[in-house]
Design a protein around this motif. Structure first.
Motif, short mmCIF file in Angstrom:
data_model
loop_
_atom_site.label_atom_id
_atom_site.label_comp_id
_atom_site.label_asym_id
_atom_site.label_seq_id
_atom_site.Cartn_x
_atom_site.Cartn_y
_atom_site.Cartn_z
N PHE A 246 -6.86 0.61 -3.86
CA PHE A 246 -7.27 1.46 -2.75
C PHE A 246 -6.40 2.71 -2.74
CE2 PHE A 246 -6.82 2.50 1.86
CZ PHE A 246 -8.14 2.87 2.09
N TYR A 247 -7.04 3.85 -2.67
CA TYR A 247 -6.32 5.13 -2.65
C TYR A 247 -6.38 5.66 -1.23
CZ TYR A 247 -4.89 9.86 -3.87
OH TYR A 247 -4.21 11.05 -3.95
N TRP A 248 -5.16 5.90 -0.60
CA TRP A 248 -5.11 6.34 0.80
C TRP A 248 -3.93 7.28 1.00
CZ3 TRP A 248 -1.92 4.08 5.04
CH2 TRP A 248 -2.32 4.51 6.31
N ASN A 249 -4.21 8.49 1.50
CA ASN A 249 -3.21 9.50 1.80
C ASN A 249 -2.28 9.79 0.61
OD1 ASN A 249 -3.92 10.21 4.46
ND2 ASN A 249 -2.97 8.33 5.21
N GLY A 250 -2.87 9.85 -0.58
CA GLY A 250 -2.08 10.22 -1.76
C GLY A 250 -1.40 9.05 -2.46
N PHE A 251 -1.65 7.84 -1.99
CA PHE A 251 -1.02 6.66 -2.60
C PHE A 251 -2.09 5.67 -3.03
CE2 PHE A 251 2.11 8.39 0.33
CZ PHE A 251 3.25 8.45 -0.47
N THR A 252 -1.76 4.95 -4.10
CA THR A 252 -2.66 3.92 -4.61
C THR A 252 -2.08 2.56 -4.26
OG1 THR A 252 -3.30 5.34 -6.44
CG2 THR A 252 -3.77 2.98 -6.68
N TYR A 253 -2.89 1.69 -3.65
CA TYR A 253 -2.47 0.36 -3.24
C TYR A 253 -3.28 -0.66 -4.04
CZ TYR A 253 -0.46 3.03 0.59
OH TYR A 253 0.26 3.94 1.32
N ARG A 254 -2.60 -1.70 -4.62
CA ARG A 254 -3.25 -2.67 -5.51
C ARG A 254 -3.22 -4.10 -4.94
NH1 ARG A 254 -4.15 0.20 -10.02
NH2 ARG A 254 -2.69 1.81 -10.58
N SER A 255 -2.64 -4.26 -3.75
CA SER A 255 -2.59 -5.61 -3.17
C SER A 255 -2.89 -5.53 -1.68
CB SER A 255 -1.22 -6.26 -3.42
OG SER A 255 -0.20 -5.49 -2.83
N ASP A 256 -3.26 -6.69 -1.14
CA ASP A 256 -3.57 -6.77 0.29
C ASP A 256 -2.30 -6.51 1.10
OD1 ASP A 256 -6.11 -7.49 -0.39
OD2 ASP A 256 -5.83 -9.64 -0.01
N GLY A 257 -2.48 -6.01 2.32
CA GLY A 257 -1.33 -5.82 3.20
C GLY A 257 -1.59 -4.77 4.27
N ASP A 258 -0.63 -4.60 5.12
CA ASP A 258 -0.67 -3.56 6.14
C ASP A 258 0.25 -2.44 5.68
OD1 ASP A 258 -2.36 -4.97 7.85
OD2 ASP A 258 -0.67 -6.00 8.82
N TYR A 259 -0.29 -1.25 5.61
CA TYR A 259 0.48 -0.10 5.13
C TYR A 259 0.45 1.00 6.21
CZ TYR A 259 -0.09 -2.45 0.68
OH TYR A 259 -0.08 -3.38 -0.32
N SER A 260 1.52 1.72 6.27
CA SER A 260 1.60 2.83 7.23
C SER A 260 1.91 4.11 6.48
CB SER A 260 2.72 2.60 8.26
OG SER A 260 2.44 1.48 9.05
N TYR A 261 1.34 5.19 7.01
CA TYR A 261 1.61 6.51 6.46
C TYR A 261 2.12 7.39 7.61
CZ TYR A 261 0.79 11.23 4.77
OH TYR A 261 0.95 12.54 4.42
N TYR A 262 3.28 7.98 7.39
CA TYR A 262 3.85 8.87 8.41
C TYR A 262 3.78 10.30 7.89
CZ TYR A 262 5.65 4.58 10.39
OH TYR A 262 5.74 3.33 10.94
N GLY A 263 3.09 11.09 8.63
CA GLY A 263 2.94 12.49 8.24
C GLY A 263 2.95 13.38 9.48
N ARG A 264 2.50 14.60 9.31
CA ARG A 264 2.47 15.57 10.39
C ARG A 264 1.09 16.21 10.46
NH1 ARG A 264 6.63 15.56 13.85
NH2 ARG A 264 8.66 15.74 12.91
N THR A 265 0.66 16.51 11.66
CA THR A 265 -0.57 17.25 11.83
C THR A 265 -0.28 18.72 11.55
OG1 THR A 265 -0.20 17.74 14.16
CG2 THR A 265 -1.31 15.65 13.65
N SER A 266 -1.31 19.54 11.61
CA SER A 266 -1.11 20.98 11.38
C SER A 266 -0.22 21.62 12.45
CB SER A 266 -2.48 21.70 11.32
OG SER A 266 -3.14 21.54 12.56
N HIS A 267 -0.07 20.95 13.59
CA HIS A 267 0.80 21.46 14.66
C HIS A 267 2.17 20.78 14.64
CE1 HIS A 267 -2.44 23.72 16.41
NE2 HIS A 267 -3.20 22.67 16.35
N GLN A 268 2.48 20.09 13.56
CA GLN A 268 3.75 19.40 13.35
C GLN A 268 3.96 18.23 14.31
OE1 GLN A 268 5.61 20.00 10.64
NE2 GLN A 268 3.89 21.35 10.18
N CYS A 269 2.87 17.58 14.71
CA CYS A 269 2.96 16.36 15.51
C CYS A 269 2.85 15.17 14.59
CB CYS A 269 1.84 16.32 16.54
SG CYS A 269 1.95 17.67 17.74
N ASP A 270 3.43 14.05 15.01
CA ASP A 270 3.40 12.84 14.18
C ASP A 270 1.96 12.41 13.92
OD1 ASP A 270 6.13 12.70 14.09
OD2 ASP A 270 6.27 11.25 15.75
N SER A 271 1.78 11.92 12.71
CA SER A 271 0.49 11.35 12.33
C SER A 271 0.81 10.03 11.65
CB SER A 271 -0.24 12.30 11.36
OG SER A 271 -1.43 11.70 10.91
#
Length: 186
Positions: A160-185
């Motif tokens: 599974f490809y999500w937010n620039g990363f490839t995942y090959r096993s089951d699990g819960d994954y989190s992605y921490y990023g910023r919105t265009s206004h520099q708010c947490d995403s």
């Protein structure tokens, strides 16, 4: 002995016998009458001229008699009192000024301003008495952007490809990023 009373009411000054009086007073002079007996004359002088001083603290402006003052100072006015005499009054004026500030803020989710938490975009005012003892108003023009929280589910894939990363096993994954206004995403 006889006493004679003299009760003049004048505006500025009064000359009597050998003296000029500029303040209200009561005084007695003793004379010998034609029979060589003591005879008293009492002057009960009342000056009708008023003088006065007073102090005032004002914010931004002060109206006195017929004029608006916007600066501190000592001001004197000569008016006519009810006895048709000049009345001199001095005003000792101290002046303070209210403050009016505007803050334009942009933030994520909430902003604390003057000790209060705001969670919505809008215009807010804060009333207070400043150090000069004058009413002041600060204005907040607030633009809030909110953090983004999304859950994504993927089932039945080898990878599974999500937010620039490839995942090959089951699990819960989190992605921490910023919105265009520099708010947490997340």
């Amino acid at each position: 002995s006889d006493t004679t009373y003299i009760d003049p009411q004048v505006c500025d000054s009064y000359f009597w016998i050998d003296s000029n009086y500029t303040q209200s007073t009561t005084t007695v002079r003793t004379f010998k009458n034609k029979f060589t007996c003591d005879s008293a004359v009492m002057l009960r002088l009342r000056l009708l001229k008023n003088t006065g001083e007073w102090s005032e603290h004002a914010c931004d402006s002060f109206f006195w008699v017929d004029q608006t003052f916007r600066t501190a100072g000592n001001y004197t006015k000569t008016l006519t009192n009810r006895h048709d005499c000049d009345s001199v009054t001095t005003l000792h004026l101290t002046m303070g000024y209210g403050s009016h500030y505007t803050d334009e803020l942009e933030g994520c989710d909430s902003v604390v301003w003057h000790g209060r938490t705001f969670m919505a975009t809008g215009r807010y005012e804060y009333d207070y008495i400043n150090a000069q003892q004058c009413r002041s108003v600060d204005t907040l023009k607030l633009t809030l952007h909110h953090s983004v929280h999304r859950d994504t589910s993927a089932v039945g894939y080898d990878m599974f490809y999500w937010n620039g990363f490839t995942y090959r096993s089951d699990g819960d994954y989190s992605y921490y990023g910023r919105t265009s206004h520099q708010c947490d995403s997340i």
